[in-house]
Design an enzyme around this catalytic site. Structure first.
Site, PDB file in Angstrom:
ATOM      1  N   ARG A   1       0.811  -1.076   0.136  1.00  0.00           N
ATOM      2  CA  ARG A   1      -0.136  -0.063   0.148  1.00  0.00           C
ATOM      3  C   ARG A   1       0.916   1.281   0.114  1.00  0.00           C
ATOM      4  O   ARG A   1       1.802   1.362   0.633  1.00  0.00           O
ATOM      5  CB  ARG A   1      -0.835   0.090   1.372  1.00  0.00           C
ATOM      6  CG  ARG A   1      -2.158  -0.657   1.189  1.00  0.00           C
ATOM      7  CD  ARG A   1      -3.066  -0.191   0.023  1.00  0.00           C
ATOM      8  NE  ARG A   1      -4.245  -1.131  -0.209  1.00  0.00           N
ATOM      9  CZ  ARG A   1      -4.513  -2.026  -1.122  1.00  0.00           C
ATOM     10  NH1 ARG A   1      -3.360  -2.359  -1.856  1.00  0.00           N
ATOM     11  NH2 ARG A   1      -5.646  -2.704  -1.309  1.00  0.00           N
TER      12      ARG A   1
ATOM     13  N   GLU B   1      -3.245   7.822  -5.253  1.00  0.00           N
ATOM     14  CA  GLU B   1      -3.711   7.183  -6.435  1.00  0.00           C
ATOM     15  C   GLU B   1      -4.947   7.741  -7.017  1.00  0.00           C
ATOM     16  O   GLU B   1      -6.038   7.676  -6.310  1.00  0.00           O
ATOM     17  CB  GLU B   1      -3.861   5.616  -6.068  1.00  0.00           C
ATOM     18  CG  GLU B   1      -2.432   4.990  -5.740  1.00  0.00           C
ATOM     19  CD  GLU B   1      -2.502   3.625  -5.611  1.00  0.00           C
ATOM     20  OE1 GLU B   1      -3.508   2.703  -5.944  1.00  0.00           O
ATOM     21  OE2 GLU B   1      -1.606   2.868  -4.848  1.00  0.00           O
TER      22      GLU B   1
ATOM     23  N   HIS C   1      -0.424   0.326  -9.689  1.00  0.00           N
ATOM     24  CA  HIS C   1      -1.375  -0.552  -8.880  1.00  0.00           C
ATOM     25  C   HIS C   1      -1.833  -1.730  -9.643  1.00  0.00           C
ATOM     26  O   HIS C   1      -3.079  -1.834  -9.588  1.00  0.00           O
ATOM     27  CB  HIS C   1      -2.256   0.334  -7.885  1.00  0.00           C
ATOM     28  CG  HIS C   1      -2.938  -0.604  -6.859  1.00  0.00           C
ATOM     29  ND1 HIS C   1      -3.553   0.147  -5.858  1.00  0.00           N
ATOM     30  CD2 HIS C   1      -3.134  -1.799  -6.650  1.00  0.00           C
ATOM     31  CE1 HIS C   1      -3.795  -0.756  -4.853  1.00  0.00           C
ATOM     32  NE2 HIS C   1      -3.487  -1.835  -5.395  1.00  0.00           N
TER      33      HIS C   1
HETATM   34  P1  NAD Z   1      -2.270 -10.396   5.348  1.00  0.00           P
HETATM   35  O1  NAD Z   1      -3.359  -9.691   6.198  1.00  0.00           O
HETATM   36  O2  NAD Z   1      -2.213 -11.743   4.937  1.00  0.00           O
HETATM   37  O3  NAD Z   1      -0.676 -10.084   5.990  1.00  0.00           O
HETATM   38  C1  NAD Z   1      -0.285  -8.830   6.329  1.00  0.00           C
HETATM   39  C2  NAD Z   1       0.599  -9.009   7.735  1.00  0.00           C
HETATM   40  O4  NAD Z   1       1.117  -7.912   7.933  1.00  0.00           O
HETATM   41  C3  NAD Z   1       0.169  -9.849   8.683  1.00  0.00           C
HETATM   42  O5  NAD Z   1       0.853 -11.105   9.072  1.00  0.00           O
HETATM   43  C4  NAD Z   1       0.220  -8.845   9.955  1.00  0.00           C
HETATM   44  O6  NAD Z   1       0.825  -9.462  11.060  1.00  0.00           O
HETATM   45  C5  NAD Z   1       1.410  -8.130   9.486  1.00  0.00           C
HETATM   46  N1  NAD Z   1       1.549  -6.811  10.250  1.00  0.00           N
HETATM   47  C6  NAD Z   1       0.358  -5.733  10.492  1.00  0.00           C
HETATM   48  N2  NAD Z   1       0.986  -4.590  10.925  1.00  0.00           N
HETATM   49  C7  NAD Z   1       2.282  -4.939  11.080  1.00  0.00           C
HETATM   50  C8  NAD Z   1       3.290  -4.089  11.502  1.00  0.00           C
HETATM   51  N3  NAD Z   1       3.013  -2.937  12.060  1.00  0.00           N
HETATM   52  N4  NAD Z   1       4.612  -4.319  11.380  1.00  0.00           N
HETATM   53  C9  NAD Z   1       4.930  -5.867  10.816  1.00  0.00           C
HETATM   54  N5  NAD Z   1       3.937  -6.507  10.452  1.00  0.00           N
HETATM   55  C10 NAD Z   1       2.671  -6.103  10.331  1.00  0.00           C
HETATM   56  O7  NAD Z   1      -2.074  -9.540   4.200  1.00  0.00           O
HETATM   57  P2  NAD Z   1      -1.683  -9.850   2.542  1.00  0.00           P
HETATM   58  O8  NAD Z   1      -2.908 -10.483   1.962  1.00  0.00           O
HETATM   59  O9  NAD Z   1      -0.336 -10.416   2.518  1.00  0.00           O
HETATM   60  O10 NAD Z   1      -1.690  -8.311   1.893  1.00  0.00           O
HETATM   61  C11 NAD Z   1      -0.427  -7.687   2.277  1.00  0.00           C
HETATM   62  C12 NAD Z   1      -0.630  -6.385   1.598  1.00  0.00           C
HETATM   63  O11 NAD Z   1      -0.725  -6.297   0.073  1.00  0.00           O
HETATM   64  C13 NAD Z   1      -1.991  -5.287   2.106  1.00  0.00           C
HETATM   65  O12 NAD Z   1      -1.586  -4.229   2.206  1.00  0.00           O
HETATM   66  C14 NAD Z   1      -2.818  -5.609   0.833  1.00  0.00           C
HETATM   67  O13 NAD Z   1      -3.759  -4.767   0.596  1.00  0.00           O
HETATM   68  C15 NAD Z   1      -1.646  -5.459  -0.252  1.00  0.00           C
HETATM   69  N6  NAD Z   1      -2.093  -6.202  -1.781  1.00  0.00           N
HETATM   70  C16 NAD Z   1      -1.628  -5.538  -2.700  1.00  0.00           C
HETATM   71  C17 NAD Z   1      -2.081  -5.971  -3.945  1.00  0.00           C
HETATM   72  C18 NAD Z   1      -1.632  -5.147  -5.179  1.00  0.00           C
HETATM   73  O14 NAD Z   1      -2.113  -5.055  -6.189  1.00  0.00           O
HETATM   74  N7  NAD Z   1      -0.417  -4.346  -5.153  1.00  0.00           N
HETATM   75  C19 NAD Z   1      -2.349  -6.898  -4.228  1.00  0.00           C
HETATM   76  C20 NAD Z   1      -3.005  -7.651  -3.063  1.00  0.00           C
HETATM   77  C21 NAD Z   1      -2.718  -7.368  -1.760  1.00  0.00           C
HETATM   78  C1  MLT Z   2      -5.857  -5.578  -3.442  1.00  0.00           C
HETATM   79  O1  MLT Z   2      -5.932  -5.180  -2.354  1.00  0.00           O
HETATM   80  O2  MLT Z   2      -6.458  -6.615  -3.668  1.00  0.00           O
HETATM   81  C2  MLT Z   2      -5.040  -5.092  -4.297  1.00  0.00           C
HETATM   82  O3  MLT Z   2      -4.519  -3.723  -4.007  1.00  0.00           O
HETATM   83  C3  MLT Z   2      -5.436  -5.011  -5.709  1.00  0.00           C
HETATM   84  C4  MLT Z   2      -6.767  -4.443  -6.086  1.00  0.00           C
HETATM   85  O4  MLT Z   2      -6.978  -3.366  -5.527  1.00  0.00           O
HETATM   86  O5  MLT Z   2      -7.205  -4.716  -7.166  1.00  0.00           O
END
Ligand code: NAD
Ligand code: MLT
Length: 530
Positions: A234, A263, A281
């Site tokens: 994010r 964004e 993104h």
């Molecule tokens: P998740 O909830 O499975 O994992 C997040 C992890 O972060 C957890 O294990 C949690 O304990 C840890 N965490 C929370 N606060 C913390 C802190 N202060 N310090 C260290 N660790 C901490 O989430 P996920 O499904 O792995 O997603 C991770 C990130 O990726 C999210 O921000 C999600 O929105 C993003 N994401 C982005 C895309 C994209 O298109 N770029 C796609 C999917 C997810």
């Molecule tokens: C997500 O959180 O799933 C990603 O940021 C991707 C999206 O927004 O489509």
């Protein structure tokens, strides 16, 4: 559903998802609609599907009078004000598992393309030049990567980078040591240690107050000179201004970014840096992930509009599909038990205690308690209460809720739920069980043993336990052509007040109730609807 419910899809989802929605709902595709335009039309829709651009905030929700569910086609929910949705009883569902592989692979892509200068090399060739000397990169092999957040995506990145021959460190204070071991990551207790030791840093946390800017000026001061960073989680978790400064000073040698503080942000100065790979993104934009996301969100939204409980709803306790199946009959029983209190007594409640004993005590009972609260509130606030907001409304009314589990005290029932509802000077106990064929039975009310099959129209009648009371009572019902389908009597002691419960085939109006109350020996008559 007789008239089709309406869903507005505000951001692009896959054709497969749209097709699934169209089978059941009236679908309005408004991909890319502006926030202001959505504000103007949202009141017409029962469901809204978004990705990460539309802000599902207080302003939007306050206009969304018919809205029942928000589907987040993706994972992160930082664009959704979940408490505001919960207050209004709007369910929020997302698809947390559907795009994790794509996001993990995109992270590796950003890392490799930034450390090997692939974007800059591409631009050079496209401009008609050919100079091999400008793009010397570094290898991953033998280096240390620090992963911040070892959740779904962070753990996939860990195993993939380990296969490049990297040493993996991880910082995540919210997970068990076992999880670090499972993904072959060395646990570091402090973020500063991870920053000091890493050649590469990649962040995979949600965006929260704690994580915003967690990699910023302070961290770049202690990082290895030449560290390389990636953010595919994010925008803002790596502070953009601090990153620009650190890259200009040569502290950060390269960066791969898929997400940004604002964004969309065309013209963001960070795009002009040399050693950077940036994407708009699109970490989740693969054919496979978008098909999974589209179909999953469509099915979740449809199920929610049907009033079904949806696995992995954001503002409900997390339940897997199989758990839901086994819990459903208990949810139905608890809701019916909850409906009893305010139909028998109008005293404001200040405490509720729900005790689970026997087999039901082995289950995840949080949702059953919520179901009891939903039933409790329904007779006084009607349809405004649902599974999503029942606990919050109970809390805002100042009612304390406790849930207990007992091994033994199941009074001979295989499973038993007992709710104690406390008001200022009174208290009511209601117990229920499921029969062998998983039908709900209320087995005691106010200390009377009962065997109630809750049906739509019922009468709960207290009478003196003596001959000549029940006969006249039945006669009055007969006079008004009200058929008794089932009936039970229970008493605390001979000659004392007894409870008579009657399942009747039609509604009992106030005139009939008045006549019944006048019968000698009848002390109270309450209509109870389930
Ligand atoms: P998740 O909830 O499975 O994992 C997040 C992890 O972060 C957890 O294990 C949690 O304990 C840890 N965490 C929370 N606060 C913390 C802190 N202060 N310090 C260290 N660790 C901490 O989430 P996920 O499904 O792995 O997603 C991770 C990130 O990726 C999210 O921000 C999600 O929105 C993003 N994401 C982005 C895309 C994209 O298109 N770029 C796609 C999917 C997810
Ligand atoms: C997500 O959180 O799933 C990603 O940021 C991707 C999206 O927004 O489509």
């Amino acid at each position: 559903m007789t008239e089709k419910m309406k869903v507005v899809v505000a951001e692009r989802i896959s054709d497969a998802g749209v097709e699934a929605l169209r089978k059941v709902l009236d679908v309005d595709l408004r991909f890319g609609i502006k926030q202001d335009e959505l504000l103007e039309i949202i009141e017409d829709y029962d469901a809204l599907i978004v990705r990460s651009v539309i802000k599902v905030n207080e302003q939007l929700l306050s206009r969304a009078k018919k809205l029942k569910v928000v589907g987040r086609a993706g994972n992160g929910i930082d664009n959704i004000e979940v408490p505001a949705a919960t207050r209004r009883g709007v369910l929020v569902v997302n698809t947390p598992e559907s795009n994790t592989i794509s996001a993990a692979e995109h992270t590796i892509g950003l890392l490799l393309s930034s450390i090997r200068n692939i974007p800059a090399a591409t631009i050079q060739l496209k401009s008609g030049r050919w100079d091999r000397t400008l793009f010397k990169g570094v290898e991953l092999y033998g280096k240390t990567v620090g992963i911040v957040g070892l959740g779904r995506i962070g753990s996939m990145v860990a195993t993939r980078l380990a296969s490049f021959g990297m040493k993996v460190l991880a910082y995540d204070p919210y997970i068990t040591d076992e999880r670090f071991r499972r993904f072959g990551a060395e646990k570091v207790a402090e973020l500063s240690e991870l920053v000091r030791r890493s050649d590469f840093i990649t962040v995979h946390t949600p965006r929260t107050e704690e994580t915003m800017g967690m990699i910023g000026e302070e961290q770049f001061k202690i990082a290895k000179r030449g560290v390389r960073v990636v953010n595919c989680a994010r925008g803002g978790i790596i502070n953009e201004a601090a990153l620009i400064k650190a890259m200009e000073e040569g502290i950060v040698a390269s960066a791969g970014l898929d997400v940004f503080e604002k964004e969309p942000s065309p013209g963001n100065p960070i795009f002009q840096l040399d050693k950077i790979a940036v994407t708009p993104h699109c970490g989740a934009d693969t054919v496979e992930a978008q098909d999974r996301v589209g179909i999953t969100i469509a099915n979740q939204v449809i199920a929610a509009l049907r009033g079904e409980l949806v696995p992995n709803a954001v503002n409900l306790p997390t339940l897997q599909e199989e758990e839901l199946v086994s819990l459903r009959p208990y949810l139905c029983l608890a809701e019916k038990m909850g409906k009893v209190y305010f139909q028998l007594d109008r005293n404001p409640v200040d405490r509720v205690e729900v005790t689970y004993s026997g087999r039901v005590a082995d289950k995840d009972t949080e949702m059953i308690t919520i179901s009891f609260l939903k039933g409790l509130l329904e007779p006084i606030i009607g349809e405004k209460v649902n599974y999503v907001n029942a606990a919050m409304i109970t809390e805002t009314r100042g009612v304390k809720v406790a849930s207990l589990k007992e091994e033994m005290n199941n009074r001979g029932y295989v499973n038993l739920i007992t709710a104690r509802v406390y008001a200022t000077n009174t208290f009511m106990e209601i117990s229920g069980t499921l029969t062998a064929n998983r039908e709900p039975r209320i087995v005691s009310v106010k200390g009377y043993d009962t065997d109630i099959t809750p049906t739509e129209n019922m009468l709960f009648v207290e009478n003196v336990d003596r001959p000549g009371v029940i006969g006249p009572f039945a006669c009055v019902l007969g006079e008004y052509q009200i058929n008794i389908a089932m009936m039970g009597v229970g008493r605390r002691g001979r000659g004392e007040i007894a409870l008579m419960t009657l399942n009747v085939d039609s509604e009992v109006d106030e005139e009939v109730v008045q006549r019944l109350r006048e019968i000698d020996g009848i002390t109270s008559v309450k209509v109870v609807k389930f």
